[in-house]
Design an enzyme around this catalytic site. Structure first.
Site, PDB file in Angstrom:
ATOM      1  N   HIS A 167     -11.101  -3.389   2.785  1.00  0.00           N
ATOM      2  CA  HIS A 167     -11.077  -3.232   4.025  1.00  0.00           C
ATOM      3  C   HIS A 167     -11.842  -1.919   4.552  1.00  0.00           C
ATOM      4  O   HIS A 167     -11.956  -1.695   5.758  1.00  0.00           O
ATOM      5  CB  HIS A 167      -9.432  -2.803   4.624  1.00  0.00           C
ATOM      6  CG  HIS A 167      -8.868  -1.729   3.724  1.00  0.00           C
ATOM      7  ND1 HIS A 167      -8.622  -1.644   2.310  1.00  0.00           N
ATOM      8  CD2 HIS A 167      -8.767  -0.252   4.147  1.00  0.00           C
ATOM      9  CE1 HIS A 167      -8.294  -0.504   1.895  1.00  0.00           C
ATOM     10  NE2 HIS A 167      -8.179   0.426   3.030  1.00  0.00           N
ATOM     11  N   ASP A 168     -12.320  -1.176   3.513  1.00  0.00           N
ATOM     12  CA  ASP A 168     -13.149   0.118   3.666  1.00  0.00           C
ATOM     13  C   ASP A 168     -14.734  -0.184   3.379  1.00  0.00           C
ATOM     14  O   ASP A 168     -15.562   0.501   3.577  1.00  0.00           O
ATOM     15  CB  ASP A 168     -12.582   1.093   2.857  1.00  0.00           C
ATOM     16  CG  ASP A 168     -11.510   1.765   3.335  1.00  0.00           C
ATOM     17  OD1 ASP A 168     -11.180   1.785   4.373  1.00  0.00           O
ATOM     18  OD2 ASP A 168     -10.824   2.495   2.581  1.00  0.00           O
ATOM     19  N   GLU A 188      -6.280   3.573  -6.025  1.00  0.00           N
ATOM     20  CA  GLU A 188      -7.581   4.183  -5.442  1.00  0.00           C
ATOM     21  C   GLU A 188      -8.131   5.531  -5.788  1.00  0.00           C
ATOM     22  O   GLU A 188      -7.352   6.434  -5.569  1.00  0.00           O
ATOM     23  CB  GLU A 188      -7.629   4.152  -3.940  1.00  0.00           C
ATOM     24  CG  GLU A 188      -9.039   4.217  -3.194  1.00  0.00           C
ATOM     25  CD  GLU A 188      -8.925   4.461  -1.645  1.00  0.00           C
ATOM     26  OE1 GLU A 188      -9.695   3.842  -1.172  1.00  0.00           O
ATOM     27  OE2 GLU A 188      -7.973   4.995  -1.069  1.00  0.00           O
ATOM     28  N   ASP A 237      -3.233   4.672  -2.317  1.00  0.00           N
ATOM     29  CA  ASP A 237      -4.309   5.131  -1.507  1.00  0.00           C
ATOM     30  C   ASP A 237      -4.559   6.466  -2.182  1.00  0.00           C
ATOM     31  O   ASP A 237      -3.952   7.411  -2.283  1.00  0.00           O
ATOM     32  CB  ASP A 237      -3.768   5.288  -0.022  1.00  0.00           C
ATOM     33  CG  ASP A 237      -4.935   5.612   0.754  1.00  0.00           C
ATOM     34  OD1 ASP A 237      -6.005   4.749   0.920  1.00  0.00           O
ATOM     35  OD2 ASP A 237      -5.002   6.659   1.589  1.00  0.00           O
ATOM     36  N   ASP A 256       0.918  -1.247  -0.033  1.00  0.00           N
ATOM     37  CA  ASP A 256      -0.024   0.120  -0.127  1.00  0.00           C
ATOM     38  C   ASP A 256       0.903   1.177   0.039  1.00  0.00           C
ATOM     39  O   ASP A 256       1.946   1.407   0.787  1.00  0.00           O
ATOM     40  CB  ASP A 256      -0.991   0.015   1.219  1.00  0.00           C
ATOM     41  CG  ASP A 256      -2.418   0.294   0.819  1.00  0.00           C
ATOM     42  OD1 ASP A 256      -2.437   1.450   0.364  1.00  0.00           O
ATOM     43  OD2 ASP A 256      -3.242  -0.492   1.181  1.00  0.00           O
TER      44      ASP A 256
END
Length: 555
Positions: free
Chosen positions: A328-329, A255, A200, A98
């Site tokens: 995860h979100d 993302e 991210d 990440d």
């Protein structure tokens, strides 16, 4: 279409805090991941995407980084990391890290220097502004509630934080910041041997010049208009590609909240020299309401088909899709898009996996999805750990917009902690995740739903995922075939085809527990059943699909 290994790969996301604890402190760690690599190899995945393991004060569970080239102590040491990646590569798998570079932690050395004085060499690493009449510089809102600006007493100025106040935004306009980031990325690739980056909120790194007020109140706007897809974002990513990404054989996914199809073609276009693909959020925003995601609305199938089909057809031949229902979100996909009741959980999980994996793009499996983990029944707000959910609970209830009872119910439906409870490995205490006290509650259904039980049942969700993943290696049409939606207005069935040269697949998925009739097109008469979640010998003519049935035919 040009072939590439990352188009043919299946990615498995690990949220390290909740994956496997090796030392009994209640927190998942790197050695825990290493101990489960054979399990992932058996599943058949190609790439592990590891959520942040960098040094962090943990205000936002590791997405607030204080040192990009150190490992968070709770997760282990750099030696543990080296051992883990060696084990991953030895099994023929790859590792994606990440990359969180829209912001750092306010405890990062750069920010500690930046806030010391207005003329500090690091001041321009972040976005500082004078206030207006004792108020914030503009009306931007944080994604985590409240203003996106934090007053700092030391210099009597405000710094920008699109997320938590402990996550100050980096100033990408400063070439020194970009050089620092690119140097760090090269270190992870060249020195540590990683195989890619999941970036991210990468489409937020370029802000509108002058930082003007948004057109709406900050709580409604949350910064998209002035922060997403800014004027220099593609310039910055092309520079990143030139100085880092093009030097290695990497998989890259950005993302990109609020991204459109047209923007995605720029980020992930085959000729753009930026990223391999983006994560778009349109399909996971379909169940939002007046107060954003805090609602009990379900995703309407006709809208879901429309959005998924738009991305499938409009990117075809121009850019690459990433395929996901959970991460995860997001809440657990089976609970959100399907039916997590004991009666239908397994067939429904298989149906959702079929619908997703048969599309064009790189599929992402989120930990626990492969054996059907579900949302969690939190009994009280004290059990919740997610900063976004806690802030929203307080803000919504104090403003009288949503009652506390309803907010807790909505958190149980949509909160990020649903995906963050420990992986349920077996039916022993704490689901085999830890010998200590877990950092967040274990889903009480672990006695029935766990990896050990799935591995012992040849008809389990796990082995169905294993077969889907194996089929991608055998069937080029699954990877490279063109997509076409059938029955767009059908409220129960999702039906589409994939076509490549002489090969053609028909995918039929029943998204309800009610039986549904469907007339199979004549061209698929006598076609092979490639995969399905019920036992059928043949499919032709008018058929009745069983609850949550999925069938894939190959002619």
């Amino acid at each position: 279409m040009e072939k590439a290994w990352w188009k043919e790969a299946v990615v498995y996301q690990i949220y390290p805090r909740s994956f496997m604890d090796s030392n009994g402190d209640g927190i998942g760690d790197l050695n825990g991941i290493t101990s489960r690599l054979d399990y992932l190899k058996e599943l058949g995945i190609d790439v592990i995407w590891l959520s942040p393991v960098y040094q962090s004060p943990n205000d936002d569970n590791g997405y607030d980084i204080s040192d990009y080239q150190a490992i968070m102590q709770e997760f282990g040491t750099m030696e543990d990391f080296d051992k883990m990646i060696e084990g991953i590569h030895a099994r023929g798998m790859r590792l994606v890290m990440d990359l969180v570079v829209n912001h750092t932690s306010d405890e990062h050395a750069w920010f500690l220097e930046s806030r010391k004085s207005k003329d500090n060499p690091y001041r321009d690493y972040y976005i500082w502004r004078e206030g207006k009449d004792g108020q914030a510089p503009n009306n931007w809102g944080s994604y985590f509630s409240g203003s996106a600006w934090q007053h700092d007493d030391a210099t009597d100025m405000y710094y920008l934080h699109l997320f938590s106040k402990k996550q100050p935004d980096l100033n990408w306009e400063n070439p020194k910041v970009r050089e620092e980031v690119f140097s760090m990325m090269n270190w992870w690739c060249a020195e540590k041997g990683i195989d890619g980056f999941r970036m991210d909120v990468i489409n937020l790194i370029s802000k509108q010049p002058g930082l003007p007020d948004g057109p709406k109140a900050p709580k409604e706007l949350y910064g998209y208009a002035n922060c997403a897809n800014g004027p220099r974002v593609h310039e910055f990513l092309k520079e990143m590609n030139q100085k880092v990404l093009s030097k290695y054989e990497l998989i890259t996914v950005g993302e990109a909240p609020g991204v459109t199809v047209e923007e995605a073609k720029r980020y992930a276009g085959f000729d753009e020299k930026e990223l391999n693909m983006v994560f778009q959020f349109e399909h996971v925003g379909l169940d939002g309401g007046e107060y954003g995601k805090w609602t009990d609305k379900r995703v309407p199938l006709t809208e879901f088909k429309k959005v998924m089909s738009k991305w499938q057809t409009e990117l075809d031949g121009q850019a690459w899709n990433s395929l996901y229902l959970g991460n995860h979100d997001q809440p657990r996909s089976i609970s959100r898009f399907g039916d997590d009741s004991p009666e239908y959980r397994e067939v429904c999980a298989k149906m959702l996996a079929t619908c997703l994996h048969m599309m064009q793009g790189t599929p992402y499996v989120y930990q626990g999805e492969e054996f059907g983990m579900t949302n969690v029944p939190f009994d009280d707000i004290s059990e919740v750990r997610d900063i976004e959910s806690i802030n929203a609970y307080r803000e919504m209830s104090e403003a009288g917009l949503i009652s506390r009872e309803d907010m807790l119910r909505f958190i149980c439906l949509k909160g990020r902690d649903n995906a963050r409870t420990p992986v349920q490995w077996d039916d022993s205490e704490n689901a085999g995740f830890t010998t200590g006290t877990p950092w967040i509650k274990v889903n009480p259904n672990y006695k029935q739903i766990n990896a050990k039980a799935a591995l012992e049942d040849k008809n389990s969700i796990f082995y169905y995922y294993q077969k889907l993943i194996a089929l991608r290696k055998e069937e080029p049409v699954m990877v490279y075939g063109h997509y076409a939606l059938l029955e767009p207005d059908h409220e129960s069935l999702y039906v589409y085809t994939r076509s490549l040269d002489e090969q053609k697949l028909l995918v039929i998925c029943n998204f309800t527990k009610e039986p549904a009739g469907y007339e199979v097109p004549a061209e698929f008469a006598g076609a092979q059943i490639l995969i399905g979640n019920y036992q059928r010998d043949k499919v032709e003519g008018t058929i009745e699909l069983k609850p949550y049935e999925a069938i894939v035919l190959k002619k």
